[in-house]
Design a protein around this motif. Structure first.
Motif, mmCIF file in Angstrom:
data_model
loop_
_atom_site.group_PDB
_atom_site.id
_atom_site.type_symbol
_atom_site.label_atom_id
_atom_site.label_comp_id
_atom_site.label_asym_id
_atom_site.label_seq_id
_atom_site.Cartn_x
_atom_site.Cartn_y
_atom_site.Cartn_z
ATOM 1 N N PRO A 1 -9.920 3.180 43.267
ATOM 2 C CA PRO A 1 -10.375 1.937 43.847
ATOM 3 C C PRO A 1 -9.371 0.890 44.209
ATOM 4 O O PRO A 1 -8.284 1.093 43.408
ATOM 5 C CB PRO A 1 -11.553 1.108 42.890
ATOM 6 C CG PRO A 1 -11.737 2.411 41.722
ATOM 7 C CD PRO A 1 -10.731 3.425 41.896
ATOM 8 N N ASP A 2 -9.347 0.033 44.993
ATOM 9 C CA ASP A 2 -8.507 -0.827 45.500
ATOM 10 C C ASP A 2 -7.718 -1.720 44.331
ATOM 11 O O ASP A 2 -6.816 -1.901 44.185
ATOM 12 C CB ASP A 2 -8.914 -1.592 46.500
ATOM 13 C CG ASP A 2 -9.024 -0.890 48.037
ATOM 14 O OD1 ASP A 2 -8.396 0.167 48.003
ATOM 15 O OD2 ASP A 2 -9.809 -1.316 48.861
ATOM 16 N N GLN B 1 -4.095 -1.885 42.777
ATOM 17 C CA GLN B 1 -3.253 -3.131 42.578
ATOM 18 C C GLN B 1 -2.840 -3.480 41.290
ATOM 19 O O GLN B 1 -2.663 -4.611 40.794
ATOM 20 C CB GLN B 1 -4.150 -4.374 43.216
ATOM 21 C CG GLN B 1 -4.325 -4.155 44.906
ATOM 22 C CD GLN B 1 -5.366 -5.184 45.366
ATOM 23 O OE1 GLN B 1 -5.685 -6.055 44.528
ATOM 24 N NE2 GLN B 1 -5.819 -5.015 46.445
ATOM 25 N N GLY B 2 -3.206 -2.585 40.184
ATOM 26 C CA GLY B 2 -2.613 -2.904 39.042
ATOM 27 C C GLY B 2 -3.906 -3.216 38.145
ATOM 28 O O GLY B 2 -3.671 -3.469 36.990
ATOM 29 N N GLU B 3 -5.101 -3.314 38.639
ATOM 30 C CA GLU B 3 -6.211 -3.579 37.648
ATOM 31 C C GLU B 3 -6.669 -2.250 36.961
ATOM 32 O O GLU B 3 -7.006 -1.377 37.751
ATOM 33 C CB GLU B 3 -7.320 -4.215 38.688
ATOM 34 C CG GLU B 3 -8.323 -4.958 37.828
ATOM 35 C CD GLU B 3 -9.264 -5.891 38.725
ATOM 36 O OE1 GLU B 3 -10.211 -5.258 39.217
ATOM 37 O OE2 GLU B 3 -8.806 -6.920 38.975
ATOM 38 N N GLY B 4 -6.887 -2.496 35.691
ATOM 39 C CA GLY B 4 -7.422 -1.316 35.162
ATOM 40 C C GLY B 4 -8.746 -1.176 35.014
ATOM 41 O O GLY B 4 -9.643 -1.949 35.815
ATOM 42 N N PRO B 5 -9.407 0.111 34.730
ATOM 43 C CA PRO B 5 -10.541 0.389 34.720
ATOM 44 C C PRO B 5 -11.775 -0.563 34.195
ATOM 45 O O PRO B 5 -12.892 -0.748 34.810
ATOM 46 C CB PRO B 5 -10.895 1.990 34.043
ATOM 47 C CG PRO B 5 -9.859 2.081 33.307
ATOM 48 C CD PRO B 5 -8.744 1.116 33.836
ATOM 49 N N MET B 6 -11.446 -0.783 33.159
ATOM 50 C CA MET B 6 -12.417 -2.133 32.696
ATOM 51 C C MET B 6 -12.406 -3.282 33.345
ATOM 52 O O MET B 6 -13.551 -3.762 33.569
ATOM 53 C CB MET B 6 -11.791 -2.302 31.121
ATOM 54 C CG MET B 6 -12.983 -3.236 30.371
ATOM 55 S SD MET B 6 -14.451 -2.769 30.065
ATOM 56 C CE MET B 6 -14.097 -1.045 28.923
ATOM 57 N N ALA B 7 -11.360 -3.922 33.718
ATOM 58 C CA ALA B 7 -11.283 -4.995 34.808
ATOM 59 C C ALA B 7 -12.290 -4.683 35.936
ATOM 60 O O ALA B 7 -12.863 -5.452 36.626
ATOM 61 C CB ALA B 7 -9.690 -5.651 34.944
ATOM 62 N N THR B 8 -11.811 -3.385 36.548
ATOM 63 C CA THR B 8 -12.604 -3.135 37.672
ATOM 64 C C THR B 8 -14.074 -3.079 37.896
ATOM 65 O O THR B 8 -14.786 -3.454 38.371
ATOM 66 C CB THR B 8 -12.034 -1.594 38.475
ATOM 67 O OG1 THR B 8 -10.608 -1.867 38.584
ATOM 68 C CG2 THR B 8 -12.681 -1.212 39.447
ATOM 69 N N ARG B 9 -14.485 -2.582 36.331
ATOM 70 C CA ARG B 9 -15.933 -2.478 36.133
ATOM 71 C C ARG B 9 -16.492 -3.952 36.146
ATOM 72 O O ARG B 9 -17.562 -4.047 36.499
ATOM 73 C CB ARG B 9 -16.147 -1.689 34.653
ATOM 74 C CG ARG B 9 -17.288 -1.129 34.794
ATOM 75 C CD ARG B 9 -17.244 -0.076 33.577
ATOM 76 N NE ARG B 9 -17.961 -0.668 32.166
ATOM 77 C CZ ARG B 9 -17.676 -0.039 31.020
ATOM 78 N NH1 ARG B 9 -17.315 1.208 30.969
ATOM 79 N NH2 ARG B 9 -18.482 -0.323 29.948
ATOM 80 N N MET B 10 -15.665 -4.859 35.456
ATOM 81 C CA MET B 10 -16.170 -5.983 35.109
ATOM 82 C C MET B 10 -16.300 -6.819 36.480
ATOM 83 O O MET B 10 -17.058 -7.560 36.813
ATOM 84 C CB MET B 10 -15.518 -6.875 34.119
ATOM 85 C CG MET B 10 -15.403 -6.514 32.818
ATOM 86 S SD MET B 10 -14.658 -7.537 31.503
ATOM 87 C CE MET B 10 -12.934 -7.581 32.200
#
Length: 97
Positions: free
Chosen positions: A2-3, A7-16
């Motif tokens: 995922p984009d 951009q350095g955002e981890g899976p937990m942040a992406t999920r949130m």
């Protein structure tokens, strides 16, 4: 990938981010992983994604008080809090603020 992860955002942040976007259609959404600032403190885990600062500006919060807004977000992110996230610092505003 995922984009957001690119951009350095981890899976937990992406999920949130996905949940917050779907639930609140924010006009502004920023999620900052502040885990490194808590290294050695309670709830910290190697790899981070345990402590976040979350800024949301959404019409969904218009007319609601601070506590009600926080409860809305905490209910939405219940699984993440049970799984890995130790702490959220929330800055939640309506569109008129």
């Amino acid at each position: 990938m995922p984009d957001n992860e690119a951009q350095g955002e981890g899976p937990m942040a992406t999920r949130m981010r996905a949940k917050l976007t779907e639930a609140f259609s924010p006009v502004d959404l920023r999620i900052v992983d502040d885990s490194e600032g808590h290294r050695g403190h309670g709830g910290y885990r190697e790899g981070g994604e345990t402590h976040f600062v979350v800024h949301v500006r959404s019409g969904s919060f218009d007319g609601k008080g601070r506590v009600e807004r926080q409860r809305m977000v905490m209910r939405l992110l219940k699984e993440e809090l049970e799984e890995r996230v130790h702490a959220l610092s929330l800055d939640l505003k309506g569109t008129g603020e």
